[in-house]
Scaffold this motif. Sequence first.
Motif, PDB file in Angstrom:
ATOM      1  N   LEU A 145      -8.401  73.411  16.944  1.00  0.00           N
ATOM      2  CA  LEU A 145      -7.980  72.878  15.213  1.00  0.00           C
ATOM      3  C   LEU A 145      -9.718  71.967  14.628  1.00  0.00           C
ATOM      4  CD1 LEU A 145      -4.109  71.403  15.692  1.00  0.00           C
ATOM      5  CD2 LEU A 145      -4.655  73.337  14.575  1.00  0.00           C
ATOM      6  N   VAL A 146      -9.754  71.294  15.589  1.00  0.00           N
ATOM      7  CA  VAL A 146     -10.978  70.859  15.090  1.00  0.00           C
ATOM      8  C   VAL A 146     -12.001  71.984  14.943  1.00  0.00           C
ATOM      9  CG1 VAL A 146     -12.936  69.701  16.270  1.00  0.00           C
ATOM     10  CG2 VAL A 146     -11.271  69.320  17.066  1.00  0.00           C
ATOM     11  N   PHE A 147     -12.561  73.276  15.247  1.00  0.00           N
ATOM     12  CA  PHE A 147     -13.326  74.020  14.288  1.00  0.00           C
ATOM     13  C   PHE A 147     -12.689  74.384  13.278  1.00  0.00           C
ATOM     14  CE2 PHE A 147     -14.488  74.749  19.075  1.00  0.00           C
ATOM     15  CZ  PHE A 147     -16.005  75.195  19.270  1.00  0.00           C
ATOM     16  N   GLY A 148     -11.985  74.730  12.653  1.00  0.00           N
ATOM     17  CA  GLY A 148     -10.879  74.660  12.167  1.00  0.00           C
ATOM     18  C   GLY A 148     -11.416  73.599  10.597  1.00  0.00           C
ATOM     19  N   ALA A 149     -10.950  72.569  11.203  1.00  0.00           N
ATOM     20  CA  ALA A 149     -11.935  71.470  10.280  1.00  0.00           C
ATOM     21  C   ALA A 149     -12.333  71.592  10.388  1.00  0.00           C
ATOM     22  CB  ALA A 149     -10.543  70.347  10.896  1.00  0.00           C
ATOM     23  N   LEU A 185     -15.067  84.637   8.199  1.00  0.00           N
ATOM     24  CA  LEU A 185     -14.916  83.130   8.769  1.00  0.00           C
ATOM     25  C   LEU A 185     -13.842  83.330  10.038  1.00  0.00           C
ATOM     26  CD1 LEU A 185     -16.660  80.915   8.472  1.00  0.00           C
ATOM     27  CD2 LEU A 185     -14.412  80.364   6.710  1.00  0.00           C
ATOM     28  N   VAL A 186     -13.295  83.298  10.013  1.00  0.00           N
ATOM     29  CA  VAL A 186     -12.197  82.962  11.360  1.00  0.00           C
ATOM     30  C   VAL A 186     -12.880  83.794  12.370  1.00  0.00           C
ATOM     31  CG1 VAL A 186     -10.005  83.361  12.263  1.00  0.00           C
ATOM     32  CG2 VAL A 186      -9.754  82.518  10.571  1.00  0.00           C
ATOM     33  N   MET A 187     -12.928  85.715  13.043  1.00  0.00           N
ATOM     34  CA  MET A 187     -13.383  86.067  13.830  1.00  0.00           C
ATOM     35  C   MET A 187     -14.982  85.652  13.892  1.00  0.00           C
ATOM     36  SD  MET A 187     -12.457  89.727  12.142  1.00  0.00           S
ATOM     37  CE  MET A 187     -12.623  90.455  13.364  1.00  0.00           C
ATOM     38  N   ALA A 188     -15.412  85.338  13.379  1.00  0.00           N
ATOM     39  CA  ALA A 188     -16.633  84.783  13.555  1.00  0.00           C
ATOM     40  C   ALA A 188     -17.024  83.189  14.432  1.00  0.00           C
ATOM     41  CB  ALA A 188     -17.560  84.579  12.016  1.00  0.00           C
ATOM     42  N   TRP A 192     -17.716  82.503  18.208  1.00  0.00           N
ATOM     43  CA  TRP A 192     -18.895  81.510  18.833  1.00  0.00           C
ATOM     44  C   TRP A 192     -18.305  80.216  19.241  1.00  0.00           C
ATOM     45  CZ3 TRP A 192     -18.541  75.946  17.328  1.00  0.00           C
ATOM     46  CH2 TRP A 192     -19.756  75.591  17.736  1.00  0.00           C
ATOM     47  N   ALA A 193     -16.874  79.503  19.296  1.00  0.00           N
ATOM     48  CA  ALA A 193     -16.490  78.976  20.438  1.00  0.00           C
ATOM     49  C   ALA A 193     -15.917  79.389  21.620  1.00  0.00           C
ATOM     50  CB  ALA A 193     -15.259  78.731  19.198  1.00  0.00           C
ATOM     51  N   SER A 194     -15.895  81.102  21.748  1.00  0.00           N
ATOM     52  CA  SER A 194     -15.899  81.688  23.167  1.00  0.00           C
ATOM     53  C   SER A 194     -17.341  82.249  23.609  1.00  0.00           C
ATOM     54  CB  SER A 194     -15.068  82.373  23.280  1.00  0.00           C
ATOM     55  OG  SER A 194     -13.956  82.062  22.116  1.00  0.00           O
ATOM     56  N   VAL A 195     -18.127  82.322  23.219  1.00  0.00           N
ATOM     57  CA  VAL A 195     -19.212  82.838  24.285  1.00  0.00           C
ATOM     58  C   VAL A 195     -19.455  82.404  24.886  1.00  0.00           C
ATOM     59  CG1 VAL A 195     -21.763  83.285  23.880  1.00  0.00           C
ATOM     60  CG2 VAL A 195     -20.125  84.503  21.957  1.00  0.00           C
ATOM     61  N   GLY A 196     -19.924  80.830  25.128  1.00  0.00           N
ATOM     62  CA  GLY A 196     -20.023  80.112  26.529  1.00  0.00           C
ATOM     63  C   GLY A 196     -18.847  80.360  26.961  1.00  0.00           C
ATOM     64  N   GLU A 256      -4.205  78.342  15.834  1.00  0.00           N
ATOM     65  CA  GLU A 256      -4.728  77.166  15.685  1.00  0.00           C
ATOM     66  C   GLU A 256      -5.617  77.512  14.703  1.00  0.00           C
ATOM     67  OE1 GLU A 256      -4.424  77.863  18.639  1.00  0.00           O
ATOM     68  OE2 GLU A 256      -3.440  76.409  20.113  1.00  0.00           O
ATOM     69  N   ILE A 257      -6.762  78.736  15.223  1.00  0.00           N
ATOM     70  CA  ILE A 257      -7.771  78.529  13.847  1.00  0.00           C
ATOM     71  C   ILE A 257      -7.640  78.860  12.964  1.00  0.00           C
ATOM     72  CG2 ILE A 257      -8.129  80.071  15.001  1.00  0.00           C
ATOM     73  CD1 ILE A 257     -10.551  77.847  13.401  1.00  0.00           C
ATOM     74  N   VAL A 258      -6.273  80.109  12.754  1.00  0.00           N
ATOM     75  CA  VAL A 258      -5.857  79.943  11.337  1.00  0.00           C
ATOM     76  C   VAL A 258      -5.507  79.427  10.603  1.00  0.00           C
ATOM     77  CG1 VAL A 258      -4.189  82.747  10.651  1.00  0.00           C
ATOM     78  CG2 VAL A 258      -5.840  82.608  12.826  1.00  0.00           C
ATOM     79  N   TRP A 259      -3.581  78.808  11.715  1.00  0.00           N
ATOM     80  CA  TRP A 259      -2.304  77.163  10.579  1.00  0.00           C
ATOM     81  C   TRP A 259      -3.649  76.219   9.797  1.00  0.00           C
ATOM     82  CZ3 TRP A 259       1.998  77.951   9.855  1.00  0.00           C
ATOM     83  CH2 TRP A 259       2.445  77.235   9.681  1.00  0.00           C
TER      84      TRP A 259
END
Length: 326
Positions: A145-149, A185-188, A192-196, A256-259
Amino acid sequence: MSALLAREQDVRPAVPGHAPAGRSAKTSQRSPLDRQRRKLFVPFVMPALLFYVVLFVVPIIAAAWISLHTWAGAGEMEWVGLGNYARLVRNDLFLQSFTNTLLILFIVGAAIFVVAFALTLVLRDMAGKRTARNVLFFPHLINALVFGALAGFAFNPNGLVNSFLRAVGVSDPPLWLARDNLLGLVMAILAWASVGYYTTILMAGVDRIPEYFFEDAALAGASAFQRLRYVILPLTWDVFAVCAVLWTITSVKIFEIVWIFGGTTGVGLPPQEIWTSAVYTYIMAFSGQSIPSYGMASASAMLALLLVAVLIVLLRRVTRREALEF
């Protein structure tokens, strides 16, 4: 001669500490341990098994049963059999949501594993490998949710990204939050959030390879590509398989990232162009419907579960290789 040896073995007296005739010593030695394990099953394993059944198995069975009915969450349930599933496969919105889930699964998954593996190879011999690994893993600790915001703040028409583009001379920066661009944008953001996270797992798999494997390969004159093909990949193949299963499960649950992009529509719901299977299931059951359709929502959830099950079975078959011990 074989008959004589068999006769001698039959009449051989029992020796203390050895297994009697007709029973293997291995079975005799393990039987006390087996009895002890059976005693420990009830106090230690049974509570965890009960917990698993109550919180996982029972809800799946209940959802499968509800998916065969028309039900608004209260009142009587009307049996429709596979009617809800038939309605889903003819529902354009569900098909679009399911397609978006598949796009995230395969496209984002491919990007994640390519970048994660490249980072693993680059960081393997670096002095600051641990620090780099911690920095890469940090985004995984932040809620989606933070990433989405943050994305909504950074990519809006007057946000940080477009302000920077205007500062460097781009007079007409793109509308990142336009409906046609939101899925990308959502996919990017997901990549980015999952690579690490997956880089950390792959690095752990590479770090467990004994150094003498690489030394022997270097002495044999193996090139960097040959070391990658014949040393790193075979000895980390099981780690790749685990990561593939983890991503398959994660991608089907993207919500969450979509919502969080619901604010871009003005109605509180995310744009239909970026709905995923999980979002569709939630909306059918709890939001956006004058009369909730728990039957349709449960059918959607069961299809997502079926997708995960099928993909995991296929992954296990595709990634099945001889186990290499070292």
